[in-house]
Motif scaffolding. Structure first.
Motif, PDB file in Angstrom:
ATOM      1  N   MET A   1       0.845  -1.179   0.000  1.00 55.54           N
ATOM      2  CA  MET A   1       0.000   0.000   0.000  1.00 55.54           C
ATOM      3  C   MET A   1       0.890   1.241   0.000  1.00 55.54           C
ATOM      4  O   MET A   1       1.809   1.328   0.805  1.00 55.54           O
ATOM      5  N   PRO A   2       0.648   2.197  -0.903  1.00 56.98           N
ATOM      6  CA  PRO A   2       1.488   3.404  -0.933  1.00 56.98           C
ATOM      7  C   PRO A   2       1.308   4.222   0.345  1.00 56.98           C
ATOM      8  O   PRO A   2       0.241   4.248   0.943  1.00 56.98           O
ATOM      9  N   SER A   3       2.386   4.858   0.746  1.00 56.47           N
ATOM     10  CA  SER A   3       2.297   5.674   1.965  1.00 56.47           C
ATOM     11  C   SER A   3       1.490   6.936   1.683  1.00 56.47           C
ATOM     12  O   SER A   3       1.497   7.459   0.571  1.00 56.47           O
ATOM     13  N   ALA A   4       0.792   7.388   2.691  1.00 57.76           N
ATOM     14  CA  ALA A   4      -0.017   8.601   2.559  1.00 57.76           C
ATOM     15  C   ALA A   4       0.893   9.804   2.351  1.00 57.76           C
ATOM     16  O   ALA A   4       2.021   9.843   2.840  1.00 57.76           O
ATOM     17  N   ARG A   5       0.386  10.778   1.645  1.00 56.86           N
ATOM     18  CA  ARG A   5       1.115  12.032   1.432  1.00 56.86           C
ATOM     19  C   ARG A   5       0.285  13.151   2.031  1.00 56.86           C
ATOM     20  O   ARG A   5      -0.928  13.185   1.871  1.00 56.86           O
ATOM     21  N   VAL A   6       0.957  14.057   2.716  1.00 51.20           N
ATOM     22  CA  VAL A   6       0.272  15.132   3.422  1.00 51.20           C
ATOM     23  C   VAL A   6       0.942  16.455   3.080  1.00 51.20           C
ATOM     24  O   VAL A   6       2.168  16.552   3.077  1.00 51.20           O
ATOM     25  N   ILE A   7       0.143  17.461   2.804  1.00 52.81           N
ATOM     26  CA  ILE A   7       0.646  18.810   2.556  1.00 52.81           C
ATOM     27  C   ILE A   7       0.523  19.601   3.849  1.00 52.81           C
ATOM     28  O   ILE A   7      -0.520  19.579   4.496  1.00 52.81           O
ATOM     29  N   VAL A   8       1.594  20.286   4.225  1.00 50.59           N
ATOM     30  CA  VAL A   8       1.566  21.088   5.449  1.00 50.59           C
ATOM     31  C   VAL A   8       1.801  22.555   5.122  1.00 50.59           C
ATOM     32  O   VAL A   8       2.492  22.902   4.173  1.00 50.59           O
ATOM     33  N   ASP A   9       1.226  23.392   5.947  1.00 44.35           N
ATOM     34  CA  ASP A   9       1.313  24.843   5.819  1.00 44.35           C
ATOM     35  C   ASP A   9       2.509  25.364   6.617  1.00 44.35           C
ATOM     36  O   ASP A   9       2.936  24.744   7.594  1.00 44.35           O
ATOM     37  N   THR A  10       3.001  26.516   6.238  1.00 41.21           N
ATOM     38  CA  THR A  10       4.127  27.138   6.938  1.00 41.21           C
ATOM     39  C   THR A  10       3.850  27.312   8.423  1.00 41.21           C
ATOM     40  O   THR A  10       4.715  27.032   9.254  1.00 41.21           O
ATOM     41  N   ASN A  11       2.659  27.760   8.767  1.00 41.21           N
ATOM     42  CA  ASN A  11       2.338  27.985  10.183  1.00 41.21           C
ATOM     43  C   ASN A  11       2.417  26.709  11.000  1.00 41.21           C
ATOM     44  O   ASN A  11       2.838  26.727  12.164  1.00 41.21           O
ATOM     45  N   VAL A  12       2.043  25.609  10.410  1.00 48.57           N
ATOM     46  CA  VAL A  12       2.102  24.323  11.110  1.00 48.57           C
ATOM     47  C   VAL A  12       3.559  23.927  11.327  1.00 48.57           C
ATOM     48  O   VAL A  12       3.931  23.450  12.406  1.00 48.57           O
ATOM     49  N   LEU A  13       4.393  24.127  10.336  1.00 48.80           N
ATOM     50  CA  LEU A  13       5.816  23.810  10.489  1.00 48.80           C
ATOM     51  C   LEU A  13       6.469  24.689  11.558  1.00 48.80           C
ATOM     52  O   LEU A  13       7.270  24.209  12.363  1.00 48.80           O
ATOM     53  N   ILE A  14       6.118  25.955  11.571  1.00 50.01           N
ATOM     54  CA  ILE A  14       6.668  26.862  12.579  1.00 50.01           C
ATOM     55  C   ILE A  14       6.190  26.456  13.975  1.00 50.01           C
ATOM     56  O   ILE A  14       6.975  26.464  14.932  1.00 50.01           O
ATOM     57  N   SER A  15       4.947  26.066  14.088  1.00 52.90           N
ATOM     58  CA  SER A  15       4.440  25.591  15.377  1.00 52.90           C
ATOM     59  C   SER A  15       5.221  24.378  15.844  1.00 52.90           C
ATOM     60  O   SER A  15       5.545  24.252  17.033  1.00 52.90           O
ATOM     61  N   ARG A  16       5.530  23.475  14.939  1.00 54.80           N
ATOM     62  CA  ARG A  16       6.315  22.282  15.298  1.00 54.80           C
ATOM     63  C   ARG A  16       7.691  22.675  15.810  1.00 54.80           C
ATOM     64  O   ARG A  16       8.192  22.120  16.777  1.00 54.80           O
ATOM     65  N   LEU A  17       8.304  23.624  15.152  1.00 54.74           N
ATOM     66  CA  LEU A  17       9.641  24.067  15.556  1.00 54.74           C
ATOM     67  C   LEU A  17       9.613  24.763  16.908  1.00 54.74           C
ATOM     68  O   LEU A  17      10.397  24.449  17.798  1.00 54.74           O
ATOM     69  N   LEU A  18       8.718  25.711  17.071  1.00 55.62           N
ATOM     70  CA  LEU A  18       8.736  26.560  18.258  1.00 55.62           C
ATOM     71  C   LEU A  18       8.000  25.955  19.449  1.00 55.62           C
ATOM     72  O   LEU A  18       8.377  26.194  20.599  1.00 55.62           O
ATOM     73  N   LEU A  19       6.958  25.205  19.182  1.00 52.05           N
ATOM     74  CA  LEU A  19       6.129  24.633  20.253  1.00 52.05           C
ATOM     75  C   LEU A  19       5.864  23.158  19.955  1.00 52.05           C
ATOM     76  O   LEU A  19       4.747  22.764  19.616  1.00 52.05           O
ATOM     77  N   PRO A  20       6.893  22.317  20.080  1.00 54.11           N
ATOM     78  CA  PRO A  20       6.746  20.913  19.676  1.00 54.11           C
ATOM     79  C   PRO A  20       5.668  20.140  20.436  1.00 54.11           C
ATOM     80  O   PRO A  20       5.171  19.144  19.941  1.00 54.11           O
ATOM     81  N   ARG A  21       5.273  20.619  21.601  1.00 52.02           N
ATOM     82  CA  ARG A  21       4.234  19.921  22.371  1.00 52.02           C
ATOM     83  C   ARG A  21       2.834  20.467  22.116  1.00 52.02           C
ATOM     84  O   ARG A  21       1.867  19.995  22.700  1.00 52.02           O
ATOM     85  N   SER A  22       2.733  21.447  21.229  1.00 49.91           N
ATOM     86  CA  SER A  22       1.414  21.975  20.863  1.00 49.91           C
ATOM     87  C   SER A  22       0.685  20.933  20.015  1.00 49.91           C
ATOM     88  O   SER A  22       1.277  19.947  19.556  1.00 49.91           O
ATOM     89  N   VAL A  23      -0.595  21.146  19.806  1.00 53.53           N
ATOM     90  CA  VAL A  23      -1.375  20.216  18.974  1.00 53.53           C
ATOM     91  C   VAL A  23      -0.749  20.123  17.580  1.00 53.53           C
ATOM     92  O   VAL A  23      -0.539  19.021  17.053  1.00 53.53           O
ATOM     93  N   ALA A  24      -0.440  21.268  16.995  1.00 50.56           N
ATOM     94  CA  ALA A  24       0.170  21.263  15.656  1.00 50.56           C
ATOM     95  C   ALA A  24       1.538  20.597  15.684  1.00 50.56           C
ATOM     96  O   ALA A  24       1.885  19.834  14.783  1.00 50.56           O
ATOM     97  N   GLY A  25       2.314  20.871  16.714  1.00 49.45           N
ATOM     98  CA  GLY A  25       3.639  20.271  16.840  1.00 49.45           C
ATOM     99  C   GLY A  25       3.579  18.759  16.934  1.00 49.45           C
ATOM    100  O   GLY A  25       4.333  18.048  16.263  1.00 49.45           O
ATOM    101  N   ARG A  26       2.670  18.267  17.754  1.00 54.72           N
ATOM    102  CA  ARG A  26       2.522  16.811  17.899  1.00 54.72           C
ATOM    103  C   ARG A  26       1.993  16.187  16.606  1.00 54.72           C
ATOM    104  O   ARG A  26       2.408  15.083  16.231  1.00 54.72           O
ATOM    105  N   ALA A  27       1.103  16.896  15.935  1.00 55.66           N
ATOM    106  CA  ALA A  27       0.561  16.381  14.676  1.00 55.66           C
ATOM    107  C   ALA A  27       1.660  16.229  13.633  1.00 55.66           C
ATOM    108  O   ALA A  27       1.740  15.198  12.947  1.00 55.66           O
ATOM    109  N   VAL A  28       2.512  17.227  13.512  1.00 53.40           N
ATOM    110  CA  VAL A  28       3.607  17.152  12.534  1.00 53.40           C
ATOM    111  C   VAL A  28       4.551  16.011  12.897  1.00 53.40           C
ATOM    112  O   VAL A  28       4.988  15.252  12.022  1.00 53.40           O
TER     113      VAL A  28
END
Length: 71
Positions: A1-28
């Motif tokens: 089965m092919p792996s899923a592909r997901v498009i992420v927004d800049t704000n989500v990536l920044i949230s992951r970097l700055l706040l890794p325990r935030s909802v967006a950070g954990r999602a990424v």
């Protein structure tokens, strides 16, 4: 089965970097482990411009932010 592909927004990536325990950070973090992230050249360019802003200094060093961008 092919792996899923997901498009992420800049704000989500920044949230992951700055706040890794935030909802967006954990999602990424989960997406990185389970899927293939897709990011456009425009998103990468916006991320490169955004992560060097001084207002983010209190969350992560410039070196850490630049290293994150290289990933």
């Amino acid at each position: 089965m092919p792996s899923a592909r997901v498009i992420v927004d800049t704000n989500v990536l920044i949230s992951r970097l700055l706040l890794p325990r935030s909802v967006a950070g954990r999602a990424v973090s989960r997406l990185v482990k389970r899927t293939r992230l897709l990011v456009s050249e425009d998103t990468l360019a916006e991320l490169a411009r955004t992560i060097v802003r001084e207002k983010f200094n209190r969350y992560a060093s410039l070196e850490d932010r630049q290293e994150f961008f290289q990933l």
